[in-house]
Design an enzyme around this catalytic site. Structure first.
Site, PDB file in Angstrom:
ATOM      1  CB  SER A  31       4.418  -1.705  12.107  1.00 28.36           C
ATOM      2  OG  SER A  31       3.978  -0.366  12.269  1.00 28.36           O
ATOM      3  N   GLY A  38       1.738   2.323  10.714  1.00 28.33           N
ATOM      4  CA  GLY A  38       2.708   3.410  10.568  1.00 28.33           C
ATOM      5  C   GLY A  38       3.335   3.853  11.875  1.00 28.33           C
ATOM      6  CD  GLU A  49      -3.898  -2.421   7.165  1.00 29.15           C
ATOM      7  OE1 GLU A  49      -2.791  -2.717   6.727  1.00 29.15           O
ATOM      8  OE2 GLU A  49      -4.453  -1.330   6.920  1.00 29.15           O
ATOM      9  CG  HIS A  54      -5.930   2.142   4.837  1.00 29.15           C
ATOM     10  ND1 HIS A  54      -5.523   3.109   5.726  1.00 29.15           N
ATOM     11  CD2 HIS A  54      -4.944   1.211   4.810  1.00 29.15           C
ATOM     12  CE1 HIS A  54      -4.333   2.774   6.196  1.00 29.15           C
ATOM     13  NE2 HIS A  54      -3.959   1.628   5.665  1.00 29.15           N
ATOM     14  CD  GLU A  60      -3.076   5.695   6.412  1.00 29.39           C
ATOM     15  OE1 GLU A  60      -3.013   5.718   5.181  1.00 29.39           O
ATOM     16  OE2 GLU A  60      -2.194   5.168   7.128  1.00 29.39           O
ATOM     17  CG  ASN A 109      -1.711   1.243   1.410  1.00 29.80           C
ATOM     18  OD1 ASN A 109      -1.795   2.058   0.482  1.00 29.80           O
ATOM     19  ND2 ASN A 109      -2.326   1.423   2.571  1.00 29.80           N
ATOM     20  CD1 TRP A 110       3.537   0.877  -2.961  1.00 39.06           C
ATOM     21  CD2 TRP A 110       3.861   2.234  -4.725  1.00 39.06           C
ATOM     22  NE1 TRP A 110       4.357   0.227  -3.849  1.00 39.06           N
ATOM     23  CE2 TRP A 110       4.563   1.033  -4.939  1.00 39.06           C
ATOM     24  CE3 TRP A 110       3.896   3.228  -5.700  1.00 39.06           C
ATOM     25  CZ2 TRP A 110       5.312   0.806  -6.091  1.00 39.06           C
ATOM     26  CZ3 TRP A 110       4.633   3.008  -6.854  1.00 39.06           C
ATOM     27  CH2 TRP A 110       5.340   1.801  -7.041  1.00 39.06           C
ATOM     28  CE  LYS A 111      -0.206   3.349   4.612  1.00 31.10           C
ATOM     29  NZ  LYS A 111      -0.185   3.471   6.057  1.00 31.10           N
ATOM     30  N   GLY A 115       2.558  -1.120   4.315  1.00 35.08           N
ATOM     31  CA  GLY A 115       2.749   0.291   4.001  1.00 35.08           C
ATOM     32  C   GLY A 115       4.222   0.596   3.821  1.00 35.08           C
ATOM     33  N   GLY A 116       4.846   1.086   4.875  1.00 36.60           N
ATOM     34  CA  GLY A 116       6.229   1.551   4.823  1.00 36.60           C
ATOM     35  C   GLY A 116       7.191   0.597   4.124  1.00 36.60           C
TER      36      GLY A 116
HETATM   37  P1  PGA Z   1       2.427   0.236   7.666  1.00 42.33           P
HETATM   38  O1  PGA Z   1       1.047   0.494   6.915  1.00 42.33           O
HETATM   39  O2  PGA Z   1       2.957  -1.078   7.169  1.00 42.33           O
HETATM   40  O3  PGA Z   1       3.296   1.400   7.275  1.00 42.33           O
HETATM   41  O4  PGA Z   1       2.135   0.204   9.129  1.00 42.33           O
HETATM   42  C1  PGA Z   1       0.144  -0.553   6.702  1.00 42.33           C
HETATM   43  C2  PGA Z   1      -1.114  -0.017   6.079  1.00 42.33           C
HETATM   44  O5  PGA Z   1      -1.499   1.118   6.382  1.00 42.33           O
HETATM   45  O6  PGA Z   1      -1.744  -0.682   5.241  1.00 42.33           O
END
Ligand code: PGA
Length: 256
Positions: A216, A176, A170, A98, A100, A13-15, A237-238
């Site tokens: 994470s 994050g 999640e 998601h 966010e 997930n590049w966001k 994500g990251g």
């Molecule tokens: P993260 O993000 O791996 O940076 O915690 C995961 C996500 O938001 O899907």
């Protein structure tokens, strides 16, 4: 995960990251890294990178996903993108709900449900995100929260369609933040989700659904998480923004 019953999927997930040249560079780095993976490999990228990603991953084992989709087919929805607009350029997956989007953009279980149904109707595979807030975990209502989300987000979704869906567990407090759920916590909730699905759709269907962990996940903690029987991959994500790190996760899902 249980490889006999379902496939692990590692989805990036590049966001809101990567300009077009940056996206091209990362995808070129990812191709050789992903080549030998036997798990599903998906990269969910910003709308502006979708065509680039589809083009560059043609003939590879990397599939492309979007990070959101609107539920109407067309009309006065400024700034939104429909499911047909995604499928027509070769997008196969889409992240829905998601945390966010729920937190910053007013996404609710009702809109998650609408988006999920619209995505499925258009032939997209939804990656539907569920997860509890930290205070909900502290209040010991994690399972109530998850059960409610699963009920609402998949309201009126058929057994055939749930099989085409991925669920990403999640925990919001782990996204994050560098704070990961322990392997036991991740397994407990992923198993609980499967039990909820089994109640509604029967065990056979529930056993076939890919349930990811996200929050994470990184090269250090992925092996333990992915070794859990009900954790079928991850939404990343990251660590999806660095080809080498993403490669370690793919290896762990391939061998786990
Ligand atoms: P993260 O993000 O791996 O940076 O915690 C995961 C996500 O938001 O899907």
């Amino acid at each position: 995960m249980n490889k006999e019953l379902r496939q692990a999927v590692i989805a990036g997930n590049w966001k809101m990251n990567k300009t077009r040249p940056e996206a091209k560079a990362l995808i070129e780095e990812l191709k050789p890294v992903a080549e030998k993976a036997t798990c599903g490999v998906v990269i969910c990228v910003p709308f502006t990178n979708l065509e680039t990603a589809v083009e560059l991953t043609k003939g590879t084992n990397i599939k492309v996903g979007a990070e959101n989709v609107h539920f109407e087919k067309s009309g006065a929805f400024t700034g939104e993108i429909s499911a047909d607009m995604l499928t027509e350029i070769g997008v196969e997956y889409v992240i829905i709900g998601h945390s966010e989007r729920r937190q910053y953009f007013g996404e609710t279980d009702e809109t998650v449900n609408k988006r999920t149904k619209a995505a499925l109707a258009a032939g997209l595979k939804p990656i539907v995100c569920v997860g509890e807030l930290l205070w909900e975990r502290k209040c010991d209502i994690t399972k109530e929260v998850i059960a409610r989300q699963i009920k609402l987000d998949f309201f009126d979704v058929s057994a055939e369609d749930i099989k085409k869906s991925i669920i990403a567990y999640e925990p919001v407090w782990a996204i994050g933040t560098g704070e990961t759920a322990t392997a036991e916590q991740a397994e407990e909730v992923c198993l609980f989700i499967r039990e909820q699905l089994a109640e509604k759709y029967g065990k056979e269907v529930a056993d076939s659904v890919t349930i990811q962990y996200g929050g994470s996940m990184n090269p250090k903690n992925c092996a333990e998480l992915l070794a859990q029987p009900d954790v079928d991959g991850g939404l990343i994500g990251g660590a999806s923004l660095k080809a080498q790190d993403f490669g370690v996760l793919l290896d762990a899902a391939t061998n786990g």
